[in-house]
Design a protein around this motif. Sequence first.
Motif, PDB file in Angstrom:
ATOM      1  N   GLY A   1      95.532  52.898   3.185  1.00 37.24           N
ATOM      2  CA  GLY A   1      95.407  51.939   4.278  1.00 37.24           C
ATOM      3  C   GLY A   1      96.719  51.612   4.943  1.00 37.24           C
ATOM      4  O   GLY A   1      96.817  50.618   5.671  1.00 37.24           O
ATOM      5  N   ARG A   2      97.735  52.446   4.697  1.00 36.86           N
ATOM      6  CA  ARG A   2      99.060  52.212   5.260  1.00 36.86           C
ATOM      7  C   ARG A   2      99.563  53.446   6.012  1.00 36.86           C
ATOM      8  O   ARG A   2     100.562  54.059   5.626  1.00 36.86           O
ATOM      9  N   PRO A   3      98.902  53.879   7.068  1.00 35.92           N
ATOM     10  CA  PRO A   3      99.381  55.040   7.819  1.00 35.92           C
ATOM     11  C   PRO A   3     100.801  54.803   8.320  1.00 35.92           C
ATOM     12  O   PRO A   3     101.142  53.700   8.736  1.00 35.92           O
ATOM     13  N   GLY A   4     101.608  55.833   8.235  1.00 40.10           N
ATOM     14  CA  GLY A   4     102.998  55.700   8.635  1.00 40.10           C
ATOM     15  C   GLY A   4     103.926  55.386   7.478  1.00 40.10           C
ATOM     16  O   GLY A   4     105.151  55.366   7.657  1.00 40.10           O
ATOM     17  N   ALA A   5     103.376  55.148   6.281  1.00 40.56           N
ATOM     18  CA  ALA A   5     104.210  54.803   5.120  1.00 40.56           C
ATOM     19  C   ALA A   5     104.436  56.011   4.208  1.00 40.56           C
ATOM     20  O   ALA A   5     104.475  55.885   2.989  1.00 40.56           O
ATOM     21  N   ALA A   6     104.586  57.192   4.816  1.00 41.14           N
ATOM     22  CA  ALA A   6     104.770  58.404   4.023  1.00 41.14           C
ATOM     23  C   ALA A   6     106.018  58.331   3.149  1.00 41.14           C
ATOM     24  O   ALA A   6     106.022  58.800   2.006  1.00 41.14           O
ATOM     25  N   ARG A   7     107.094  57.767   3.680  1.00 42.10           N
ATOM     26  CA  ARG A   7     108.332  57.662   2.898  1.00 42.10           C
ATOM     27  C   ARG A   7     108.110  56.783   1.666  1.00 42.10           C
ATOM     28  O   ARG A   7     108.575  57.103   0.566  1.00 42.10           O
ATOM     29  N   ALA A   8     107.414  55.680   1.835  1.00 41.54           N
ATOM     30  CA  ALA A   8     107.122  54.799   0.700  1.00 41.54           C
ATOM     31  C   ALA A   8     106.242  55.509  -0.319  1.00 41.54           C
ATOM     32  O   ALA A   8     106.415  55.349  -1.528  1.00 41.54           O
ATOM     33  N   ALA A   9     105.301  56.326   0.168  1.00 37.67           N
ATOM     34  CA  ALA A   9     104.443  57.091  -0.739  1.00 37.67           C
ATOM     35  C   ALA A   9     105.272  58.090  -1.541  1.00 37.67           C
ATOM     36  O   ALA A   9     105.051  58.277  -2.745  1.00 37.67           O
ATOM     37  N   GLY A  10     106.240  58.721  -0.884  1.00 38.13           N
ATOM     38  CA  GLY A  10     107.113  59.660  -1.588  1.00 38.13           C
ATOM     39  C   GLY A  10     107.940  58.979  -2.660  1.00 38.13           C
ATOM     40  O   GLY A  10     108.095  59.498  -3.773  1.00 38.13           O
ATOM     41  N   SER A  11     108.471  57.802  -2.340  1.00 38.19           N
ATOM     42  CA  SER A  11     109.265  57.060  -3.322  1.00 38.19           C
ATOM     43  C   SER A  11     108.407  56.617  -4.500  1.00 38.19           C
ATOM     44  O   SER A  11     108.831  56.672  -5.661  1.00 38.19           O
ATOM     45  N   PHE A  12     107.189  56.180  -4.213  1.00 41.29           N
ATOM     46  CA  PHE A  12     106.264  55.771  -5.269  1.00 41.29           C
ATOM     47  C   PHE A  12     106.001  56.927  -6.230  1.00 41.29           C
ATOM     48  O   PHE A  12     106.050  56.769  -7.453  1.00 41.29           O
ATOM     49  N   CYS A  13     105.723  58.112  -5.678  1.00 42.58           N
ATOM     50  CA  CYS A  13     105.432  59.274  -6.526  1.00 42.58           C
ATOM     51  C   CYS A  13     106.658  59.710  -7.316  1.00 42.58           C
ATOM     52  O   CYS A  13     106.543  60.113  -8.473  1.00 42.58           O
TER      53      CYS A  13
END
Length: 208
Positions: free
Chosen positions: A154-166
């Motif tokens: 539900g957070r389009p545009g937060a790809a960088r945050a997704a990468g950091s999370f992973c």
Amino acid sequence: MRVTRFPYEIPGWGVGEIWVRDGIVVQHELASEEIRACSPGFAEGFAGQPVGISGHGSSGPRAEPSDPATWCRNGGAGLPTGNVAGKPRRKRADIVSDLSRRIEAHLNGVPTSYDGVVIDLAWATPLQRELAVAARAIPWGEVVSYGDLAALAGRPGAARAAGSFCADNRYSLIIPCHRVVAANGIGGYGAAGPALKLRLLTLEGVNL
């Protein structure tokens, strides 16, 4: 907060650990030969080693034993080198036994679900919680991009945050961040690197 470390061994993969507190998994170290290399006491067998949590990192609990010299930082959380203090409660032991069987099946290429495995997300921000839920829903044998994961959360545009999370994921396999890839390739896999990520995807039948 007190947790107990439970070692496990998977032939062909190495030694890993499951960290549990009151029936909740607070960390999972994927089996590797690197952890075995810094765990000379593993062959003697351990039922569980109590340790303390010293603080929270940006994306998960940062767990260390009271004696940092016993922690193998290259391989994540190393195995205990001393005797066990006390016996784990039955409920906790049952959870570890069940999770160990699932992990072994997974690493032998058997489609496996971690539904029902409770993990500690008390440290997480709302975004991190949403990313964790979205990542856990990615099916066996499928991949999404970091941007896709952000959108699913539900957070389009937060790809960088997704990468950091992973990259900081402390629940290997349970939160299957190996199924989250870069838009133009396999992407990273934290300290373990892309080779392990590719191995995990290959056993699920994914070819990148």
